[in-house]
Design a protein around this motif. Sequence first.
Motif, PDB file in Angstrom:
ATOM      1  N   LEU A   3       0.679  -1.418  -0.020  1.00  0.00           N
ATOM      2  CA  LEU A   3       0.002  -0.011   0.089  1.00  0.00           C
ATOM      3  C   LEU A   3       0.847   1.218  -0.073  1.00  0.00           C
ATOM      4  O   LEU A   3       1.760   1.408   0.442  1.00  0.00           O
ATOM      5  N   ARG A   4       0.447   2.425  -0.618  1.00  0.00           N
ATOM      6  CA  ARG A   4       1.040   3.687  -0.393  1.00  0.00           C
ATOM      7  C   ARG A   4       0.048   4.600   0.046  1.00  0.00           C
ATOM      8  O   ARG A   4      -1.120   4.425  -0.011  1.00  0.00           O
ATOM      9  N   GLU A   5       0.779   5.626   0.713  1.00  0.00           N
ATOM     10  CA  GLU A   5       0.167   6.816   1.257  1.00  0.00           C
ATOM     11  C   GLU A   5      -0.346   7.776   0.126  1.00  0.00           C
ATOM     12  O   GLU A   5       0.524   8.222  -0.627  1.00  0.00           O
ATOM     13  N   CYS A   6      -1.729   8.177   0.183  1.00  0.00           N
ATOM     14  CA  CYS A   6      -2.261   9.178  -0.708  1.00  0.00           C
ATOM     15  C   CYS A   6      -2.862  10.238   0.123  1.00  0.00           C
ATOM     16  O   CYS A   6      -3.859   9.914   0.768  1.00  0.00           O
ATOM     17  N   ILE A   7      -1.982  11.355   0.176  1.00  0.00           N
ATOM     18  CA  ILE A   7      -2.722  12.569   0.898  1.00  0.00           C
ATOM     19  C   ILE A   7      -3.109  13.487  -0.064  1.00  0.00           C
ATOM     20  O   ILE A   7      -2.695  13.930  -1.197  1.00  0.00           O
ATOM     21  N   LEU A  24      -5.755  11.526   4.483  1.00  0.00           N
ATOM     22  CA  LEU A  24      -5.029  10.381   4.141  1.00  0.00           C
ATOM     23  C   LEU A  24      -5.711   9.088   3.737  1.00  0.00           C
ATOM     24  O   LEU A  24      -6.868   9.139   4.306  1.00  0.00           O
ATOM     25  N   ILE A  25      -5.351   8.497   2.477  1.00  0.00           N
ATOM     26  CA  ILE A  25      -5.964   7.546   2.086  1.00  0.00           C
ATOM     27  C   ILE A  25      -4.589   6.413   1.840  1.00  0.00           C
ATOM     28  O   ILE A  25      -4.029   6.609   1.191  1.00  0.00           O
ATOM     29  N   PHE A  26      -4.920   5.122   2.220  1.00  0.00           N
ATOM     30  CA  PHE A  26      -3.941   4.112   2.001  1.00  0.00           C
ATOM     31  C   PHE A  26      -4.554   3.422   0.589  1.00  0.00           C
ATOM     32  O   PHE A  26      -5.932   2.812   0.839  1.00  0.00           O
ATOM     33  N   ASP A  29      -0.474   0.126  -4.694  1.00  0.00           N
ATOM     34  CA  ASP A  29       0.339   0.819  -5.430  1.00  0.00           C
ATOM     35  C   ASP A  29      -0.073   0.836  -6.841  1.00  0.00           C
ATOM     36  O   ASP A  29       0.203   1.904  -7.555  1.00  0.00           O
ATOM     37  N   TYR A  77       1.458  11.386  -3.287  1.00  0.00           N
ATOM     38  CA  TYR A  77       1.764  10.143  -2.935  1.00  0.00           C
ATOM     39  C   TYR A  77       3.055   9.959  -2.321  1.00  0.00           C
ATOM     40  O   TYR A  77       3.979  10.784  -2.580  1.00  0.00           O
ATOM     41  N   LYS A  78       2.991   9.393  -1.118  1.00  0.00           N
ATOM     42  CA  LYS A  78       4.035   9.185  -0.383  1.00  0.00           C
ATOM     43  C   LYS A  78       5.220   8.661  -1.288  1.00  0.00           C
ATOM     44  O   LYS A  78       5.032   7.329  -1.715  1.00  0.00           O
TER      45      LYS A  78
END
Length: 102
Positions: A3-7, A24-26, A29, A77-78
Amino acid sequence: MSLRECIFHFKFIDGPQTKMLRALIFLPDDRQPSIKDFIAAFAQLGYHVKLVDEQELIFAPTNSKETYKLDITKIEYKGGEEKAQHDGDLKAIIEQLRGGRW
Protein backbone atom coordinates in the motif's frame (compact mmCIF):
# COMPACT_ATOMS: atom_id res chain seq x y z
CA MET A 1 0.42 -6.26 -2.57
CA SER A 2 1.85 -3.16 -0.91
CA LEU A 3 0.00 0.00 0.00
CA ARG A 4 1.05 3.59 -0.53
CA GLU A 5 -0.09 6.74 1.19
CA CYS A 6 -2.23 9.14 -0.78
CA ILE A 7 -2.53 12.54 0.88
CA PHE A 8 -5.12 14.88 -0.53
CA HIS A 9 -5.42 18.56 0.27
CA PHE A 10 -8.81 20.22 0.30
CA LYS A 11 -10.51 23.49 1.10
CA PHE A 12 -13.38 23.59 3.58
CA ILE A 13 -15.58 26.44 2.36
CA ASP A 14 -18.60 27.73 4.30
CA GLY A 15 -19.61 31.25 3.31
CA PRO A 16 -16.70 33.58 4.13
CA GLN A 17 -14.94 30.88 6.17
CA THR A 18 -12.23 28.89 4.34
CA LYS A 19 -9.80 26.40 5.85
CA MET A 20 -7.07 24.41 4.14
CA LEU A 21 -7.13 20.79 5.36
CA ARG A 22 -5.76 17.42 4.30
CA ALA A 23 -6.63 13.76 4.63
CA LEU A 24 -4.94 10.42 4.09
CA ILE A 25 -6.00 7.35 2.11
CA PHE A 26 -4.06 4.07 1.81
CA LEU A 27 -4.23 2.57 -1.69
CA PRO A 28 -2.67 -0.38 -3.51
CA ASP A 29 0.37 0.73 -5.54
CA ASP A 30 -1.42 0.13 -8.83
CA ARG A 31 -4.56 2.17 -8.08
CA GLN A 32 -5.52 5.84 -8.22
CA PRO A 33 -8.03 7.19 -5.68
CA SER A 34 -11.68 7.03 -6.73
CA ILE A 35 -14.61 9.27 -5.86
CA LYS A 36 -15.75 6.55 -3.42
CA ASP A 37 -12.35 6.68 -1.70
CA PHE A 38 -12.67 10.44 -1.20
CA ILE A 39 -16.27 10.16 0.06
CA ALA A 40 -15.23 7.44 2.55
CA ALA A 41 -12.26 9.51 3.76
CA PHE A 42 -14.48 12.57 4.23
CA ALA A 43 -17.01 10.43 6.15
CA GLN A 44 -14.25 9.31 8.55
CA LEU A 45 -13.59 13.00 9.19
CA GLY A 46 -17.30 13.61 9.91
CA TYR A 47 -18.20 15.14 6.53
CA HIS A 48 -21.03 13.22 4.86
CA VAL A 49 -20.84 14.42 1.28
CA LYS A 50 -21.66 13.72 -2.34
CA LEU A 51 -19.83 14.79 -5.49
CA VAL A 52 -21.33 17.93 -7.08
CA ASP A 53 -18.61 18.89 -9.61
CA GLU A 54 -16.54 16.06 -11.08
CA GLN A 55 -14.21 18.30 -13.12
CA GLU A 56 -13.24 20.46 -10.11
CA LEU A 57 -13.64 17.66 -7.48
CA ILE A 58 -16.07 19.62 -5.32
CA PHE A 59 -18.24 17.87 -2.73
CA ALA A 60 -21.30 19.13 -0.86
CA PRO A 61 -23.06 17.77 2.24
CA THR A 62 -25.77 15.15 1.84
CA ASN A 63 -27.71 16.97 4.59
CA SER A 64 -29.39 19.92 2.85
CA LYS A 65 -29.33 21.97 6.09
CA GLU A 66 -25.53 22.18 5.93
CA THR A 67 -23.96 24.73 3.57
CA TYR A 68 -20.25 23.91 3.37
CA LYS A 69 -18.36 22.63 0.33
CA LEU A 70 -15.14 20.62 0.14
CA ASP A 71 -12.82 21.29 -2.80
CA ILE A 72 -9.92 18.89 -3.41
CA THR A 73 -6.98 21.00 -4.57
CA LYS A 74 -4.01 18.61 -4.68
CA ILE A 75 -3.19 14.91 -4.41
CA GLU A 76 0.24 13.56 -3.52
CA TYR A 77 1.68 10.10 -3.00
CA LYS A 78 4.31 9.20 -0.42
CA GLY A 79 7.56 8.34 -2.16
CA GLY A 80 6.29 9.47 -5.54
CA GLU A 81 6.06 12.69 -7.47
CA GLU A 82 3.60 15.28 -6.32
CA LYS A 83 0.68 15.24 -8.73
CA ALA A 84 -2.09 17.74 -9.22
CA GLN A 85 -5.33 15.82 -9.63
CA HIS A 86 -6.90 18.45 -11.78
CA ASP A 87 -6.44 21.96 -13.05
CA GLY A 88 -9.64 23.47 -14.45
CA ASP A 89 -7.90 26.22 -16.47
CA LEU A 90 -5.40 23.81 -18.00
CA LYS A 91 -8.16 21.36 -18.88
CA ALA A 92 -10.18 24.13 -20.59
CA ILE A 93 -7.15 25.16 -22.67
CA ILE A 94 -6.45 21.57 -23.69
CA GLU A 95 -10.12 21.01 -24.59
CA GLN A 96 -10.02 24.15 -26.76
CA LEU A 97 -6.86 23.00 -28.52
CA ARG A 98 -8.22 19.50 -29.06
CA GLY A 99 -11.55 20.73 -30.42
CA GLY A 100 -13.61 19.96 -27.30
CA ARG A 101 -12.49 16.34 -26.91
CA TRP A 102 -10.89 15.52 -23.56
